[in-house]
Design a protein around this motif. Structure first.
Motif, PDB file in Angstrom:
ATOM      1  N   ASP A  91       0.845  -1.195   0.000  1.00  0.00           N
ATOM      2  CA  ASP A  91       0.000   0.000   0.000  1.00  0.00           C
ATOM      3  C   ASP A  91       0.881   1.245   0.000  1.00  0.00           C
ATOM      4  O   ASP A  91       2.109   1.167  -0.108  1.00  0.00           O
ATOM      5  CB  ASP A  91      -0.998  -0.033   1.163  1.00  0.00           C
ATOM      6  CG  ASP A  91      -0.310   0.054   2.515  1.00  0.00           C
ATOM      7  OD1 ASP A  91       0.916   0.295   2.552  1.00  0.00           O
ATOM      8  OD2 ASP A  91      -1.008  -0.113   3.538  1.00  0.00           O
ATOM      9  N   GLY A  92       0.260   2.417   0.128  1.00  0.00           N
ATOM     10  CA  GLY A  92       0.991   3.679   0.023  1.00  0.00           C
ATOM     11  C   GLY A  92       2.061   3.835   1.084  1.00  0.00           C
ATOM     12  O   GLY A  92       3.046   4.569   0.908  1.00  0.00           O
ATOM     13  N   ASN A  93       1.929   3.133   2.232  1.00  0.00           N
ATOM     14  CA  ASN A  93       2.933   3.217   3.302  1.00  0.00           C
ATOM     15  C   ASN A  93       4.012   2.158   3.153  1.00  0.00           C
ATOM     16  O   ASN A  93       4.850   2.004   4.038  1.00  0.00           O
ATOM     17  CB  ASN A  93       2.252   3.047   4.668  1.00  0.00           C
ATOM     18  CG  ASN A  93       1.163   4.074   4.879  1.00  0.00           C
ATOM     19  OD1 ASN A  93       1.317   5.226   4.477  1.00  0.00           O
ATOM     20  ND2 ASN A  93       0.045   3.663   5.468  1.00  0.00           N
ATOM     21  N   GLY A  94       3.965   1.402   2.088  1.00  0.00           N
ATOM     22  CA  GLY A  94       4.952   0.343   1.888  1.00  0.00           C
ATOM     23  C   GLY A  94       4.628  -0.921   2.643  1.00  0.00           C
ATOM     24  O   GLY A  94       5.451  -1.838   2.737  1.00  0.00           O
ATOM     25  N   ARG A  95       3.439  -1.010   3.201  1.00  0.00           N
ATOM     26  CA  ARG A  95       3.038  -2.180   3.980  1.00  0.00           C
ATOM     27  C   ARG A  95       2.502  -3.245   3.026  1.00  0.00           C
ATOM     28  O   ARG A  95       1.749  -2.946   2.093  1.00  0.00           O
ATOM     29  CB  ARG A  95       1.940  -1.756   4.966  1.00  0.00           C
ATOM     30  CG  ARG A  95       1.650  -2.719   6.092  1.00  0.00           C
ATOM     31  CD  ARG A  95       0.794  -2.022   7.151  1.00  0.00           C
ATOM     32  NE  ARG A  95      -0.414  -1.446   6.560  1.00  0.00           N
ATOM     33  CZ  ARG A  95      -1.607  -2.069   6.548  1.00  0.00           C
ATOM     34  NH1 ARG A  95      -1.734  -3.249   7.105  1.00  0.00           N
ATOM     35  NH2 ARG A  95      -2.648  -1.483   5.999  1.00  0.00           N
ATOM     36  N   THR A  96       2.896  -4.489   3.229  1.00  0.00           N
ATOM     37  CA  THR A  96       2.412  -5.578   2.372  1.00  0.00           C
ATOM     38  C   THR A  96       0.958  -5.883   2.710  1.00  0.00           C
ATOM     39  O   THR A  96       0.634  -6.156   3.868  1.00  0.00           O
ATOM     40  CB  THR A  96       3.265  -6.834   2.572  1.00  0.00           C
ATOM     41  OG1 THR A  96       4.605  -6.511   2.240  1.00  0.00           O
ATOM     42  CG2 THR A  96       2.790  -7.975   1.688  1.00  0.00           C
ATOM     43  N   VAL A  97       0.096  -5.806   1.712  1.00  0.00           N
ATOM     44  CA  VAL A  97      -1.326  -6.081   1.971  1.00  0.00           C
ATOM     45  C   VAL A  97      -1.778  -7.391   1.328  1.00  0.00           C
ATOM     46  O   VAL A  97      -2.869  -7.879   1.626  1.00  0.00           O
ATOM     47  CB  VAL A  97      -2.226  -4.921   1.490  1.00  0.00           C
ATOM     48  CG1 VAL A  97      -2.003  -3.693   2.352  1.00  0.00           C
ATOM     49  CG2 VAL A  97      -1.971  -4.600   0.025  1.00  0.00           C
ATOM     50  N   LEU A  98      -0.941  -7.958   0.451  1.00  0.00           N
ATOM     51  CA  LEU A  98      -1.332  -9.213  -0.204  1.00  0.00           C
ATOM     52  C   LEU A  98      -0.064  -9.845  -0.771  1.00  0.00           C
ATOM     53  O   LEU A  98       0.764  -9.144  -1.350  1.00  0.00           O
ATOM     54  CB  LEU A  98      -2.315  -8.899  -1.345  1.00  0.00           C
ATOM     55  CG  LEU A  98      -3.136 -10.041  -1.928  1.00  0.00           C
ATOM     56  CD1 LEU A  98      -4.136 -10.543  -0.905  1.00  0.00           C
ATOM     57  CD2 LEU A  98      -3.896  -9.555  -3.159  1.00  0.00           C
ATOM     58  N   THR A  99       0.093 -11.133  -0.560  1.00  0.00           N
ATOM     59  CA  THR A  99       1.232 -11.812  -1.191  1.00  0.00           C
ATOM     60  C   THR A  99       0.728 -13.062  -1.906  1.00  0.00           C
ATOM     61  O   THR A  99      -0.225 -13.709  -1.453  1.00  0.00           O
ATOM     62  CB  THR A  99       2.296 -12.256  -0.164  1.00  0.00           C
ATOM     63  OG1 THR A  99       1.707 -13.195   0.730  1.00  0.00           O
ATOM     64  CG2 THR A  99       2.859 -11.087   0.603  1.00  0.00           C
ATOM     65  N   LEU A 100       1.384 -13.351  -3.001  1.00  0.00           N
ATOM     66  CA  LEU A 100       1.027 -14.574  -3.727  1.00  0.00           C
ATOM     67  C   LEU A 100       2.243 -15.088  -4.477  1.00  0.00           C
ATOM     68  O   LEU A 100       3.229 -14.364  -4.667  1.00  0.00           O
ATOM     69  CB  LEU A 100      -0.136 -14.314  -4.692  1.00  0.00           C
ATOM     70  CG  LEU A 100       0.067 -13.297  -5.815  1.00  0.00           C
ATOM     71  CD1 LEU A 100       0.604 -13.961  -7.065  1.00  0.00           C
ATOM     72  CD2 LEU A 100      -1.265 -12.627  -6.144  1.00  0.00           C
ATOM     73  N   THR A 101       2.167 -16.348  -4.851  1.00  0.00           N
ATOM     74  CA  THR A 101       3.240 -16.973  -5.626  1.00  0.00           C
ATOM     75  C   THR A 101       2.634 -17.549  -6.886  1.00  0.00           C
ATOM     76  O   THR A 101       1.584 -18.193  -6.834  1.00  0.00           O
ATOM     77  CB  THR A 101       3.906 -18.102  -4.805  1.00  0.00           C
ATOM     78  OG1 THR A 101       4.364 -17.544  -3.583  1.00  0.00           O
ATOM     79  CG2 THR A 101       5.075 -18.709  -5.554  1.00  0.00           C
ATOM     80  N   LYS A 102       3.291 -17.273  -7.996  1.00  0.00           N
ATOM     81  CA  LYS A 102       2.830 -17.819  -9.265  1.00  0.00           C
ATOM     82  C   LYS A 102       3.805 -18.902  -9.716  1.00  0.00           C
ATOM     83  O   LYS A 102       5.009 -18.654  -9.838  1.00  0.00           O
ATOM     84  CB  LYS A 102       2.773 -16.706 -10.318  1.00  0.00           C
ATOM     85  CG  LYS A 102       2.573 -17.190 -11.744  1.00  0.00           C
ATOM     86  CD  LYS A 102       1.161 -17.693 -11.977  1.00  0.00           C
ATOM     87  CE  LYS A 102       1.045 -18.321 -13.364  1.00  0.00           C
ATOM     88  NZ  LYS A 102      -0.309 -18.793 -13.646  1.00  0.00           N
ATOM     89  N   ASP A 103       3.291 -20.108  -9.921  1.00  0.00           N
ATOM     90  CA  ASP A 103       4.078 -21.192 -10.506  1.00  0.00           C
ATOM     91  C   ASP A 103       3.754 -21.217 -11.989  1.00  0.00           C
ATOM     92  O   ASP A 103       2.674 -21.650 -12.386  1.00  0.00           O
ATOM     93  CB  ASP A 103       3.710 -22.528  -9.863  1.00  0.00           C
ATOM     94  CG  ASP A 103       4.106 -22.571  -8.391  1.00  0.00           C
ATOM     95  OD1 ASP A 103       5.177 -22.055  -8.059  1.00  0.00           O
ATOM     96  OD2 ASP A 103       3.328 -23.111  -7.591  1.00  0.00           O
TER      97      ASP A 103
END
Lengths: 344, 85
Positions: free
Chosen positions: A90-102
């Motif tokens: 987000d705008g503060n550099g905070r991770t709001v979603l993570t995912l991995t693509k194979d």
């Protein structure tokens, strides 16, 4: 009367409004077209292995006019696999979603029945449709975990990851489905308006004339359809040209036998052939308006035979159908009935 | 009888028209507003395409990271959402 309240301005047998239903399927297609005009924000990231690469900041808007859609594609060499970690910040550099693509990409050659070529398949992209909760600036952080060949050996990197961000994407399959379903409903509506009649009578005759007496009349038009066929008495191909137009005679008489209409016109005769068969055919439609309901007799006659350039075509069959209470989309020419007030 | 039939036919046409308008309105509005779309902070994760694993999920408005996964991705597992995990 239902027909006059629904109908057109002058002729109660002309119903225009059902045609407007054909415009309804255009609405979802227009929305699709307008959404295609949105130019997505493009992102390009060059990602070496093990290093976290940030994308340029982009805005995700929260609203009901379409929804944000993020798409990423990793450009990987043929016959390789990739494991890509993606995080949304987000705008503060905070991770709001993570995912991995194979992801993977494969190619090869094919040969079948003397023909050959190459094929290529891949699944190296991802699409994320979501709402941000509230509008704001976001960034993507992408990290390459693995880029391997078929044997599981590391491949030279970096990998180029291309992305696109649009804020007003729509559900395109649902819009296509809606357009098709609405088109089907519009066609059912058109059929219910123009394809139905109060009564229908059919007579098929071995002669070149047919007559039907029936109870008809009232709102709408009466439609007479005649279909006739003439054949040669032998199987040889015809010698000459198709005949000139033929005389069609229609006589309508009422319950007392009084002749209310005597009509004669020339109709085109078509020469048709299929798989060695030859025949002449006439197909003609007439419209009448019977303001009063009552018993009427419709007698229709065509020539028994045609003599053209040495060919003699004999009548095979004639079919007359009478449909009462028909509506039309367009004004049609209506035969005037003797003694009836005819507006057109 | 004739009038009754004509009125009944007119009713059917009206119902068909209302149905067609309702279908186009509901379908188009749903496709544009997408009321069922996942919202950031909502429980769970967005819909996952093929080969996509989320690193956690939202619970009560907080992102909860999933425990580290075994490295069982062996590549070339074909397409389809069941290919990984």
């Amino acid at each position: 009367m239902g027909s006059s309240s629904l109908g057109g301005r002058r002729d109660p047998a002309v119903l225009l409004w059902p045609l407007a239903s054909l415009l309804l399927p255009l609405l979802p297609l227009m929305v699709l077209l307008v959404s295609a005009l949105e130019w997505p924000r493009r992102l390009v990231m060059v990602v070496p292995e093990g290093q976290r690469v940030l994308s340029a900041p982009f805005e995700l808007q929260d609203g009901w006019l379409g929804s944000p859609r993020l798409a990423l594609t990793a450009e990987i060499p043929p016959n390789s696999t990739i494991e890509l970690d993606v995080a949304l910040l987000d705008g503060n550099g905070r991770t709001v979603l993570t995912l991995t693509k194979d992801g993977w990409r494969a190619s090869g050659t094919w040969a079948e029945e003397g023909e050959s070529g190459t094929w290529e398949e891949d699944d190296a992209g991802l699409a994320l449709a979501m709402r941000p909760g509230q509008s704001g600036r976001f960034q993507l952080a992408v990290q390459l975990q693995d880029l391997l060949d078929e044997a599981g050996q590391p491949l030279p990197n970096p990998v180029v990851v291309r992305g696109s961000v649009s804020n007003h994407s729509v559900d395109a399959p649902l819009l296509w489905f809606t357009a098709l379903l609405t088109l089907a409903l519009a066609q059912v509506l058109l059929l219910a308006c123009y394809g139905v009649s109060r009564g229908r009578w059919v007579q098929r005759s071995q002669q070149a004339s047919a007559a039907i007496r029936c109870e008809a009349g009232g709102p709408g038009l009466l439609r007479l359809v005649v279909v006739a066929r003439w054949e040669l008495p032998h199987d040889n191909p015809p010698l000459g040209q198709p005949p000139d137009p033929a005389a069609l005679e229609l006589r309508v008489s009422d319950a007392q036998g009084r002749i209310r209409l005597q009509h004669r016109e020339m109709v085109a005769v078509a020469h048709r052939s299929n798989d060695g068969d030859h025949w002449l055919s006439v197909r003609h439609t007439l419209h009448l308006r019977l303001p009063e309901r009552g018993s009427y007799r419709f007698r229709l006659q065509l020539p028994e035979e045609f003599r053209v350039d040495g060919d003699t075509w004999d009548i095979e069959w004639l079919q007359l159908s009478v449909e009462d209470g028909r509506m039309t989309a367009w004004p049609v020419s209506v035969l005037p009935l003797d003694g009836a007030v005819e507006g057109r | 009888m004739g009038r009754w039939r004509a009125a009944e036919m007119a009713d059917e046409r009206g119902v068909m028209l209302v149905l067609a308008v309702a279908v186009v309105a509901i379908g188009t509005v749903t496709a544009v507003t997408r009321p069922g779309l996942w919202r950031l902070g909502q429980d769970g994760t967005p819909a996952a395409g093929s080969g996509v694993r989320y690193g956690g999920s939202y619970r009560a408005g907080r992102w909860v990271a999933a425990p580290p996964r075994r490295q069982d991705w062996s590549g070339f597992q074909g397409r389809g959402p069941g290919s990984a995990k």
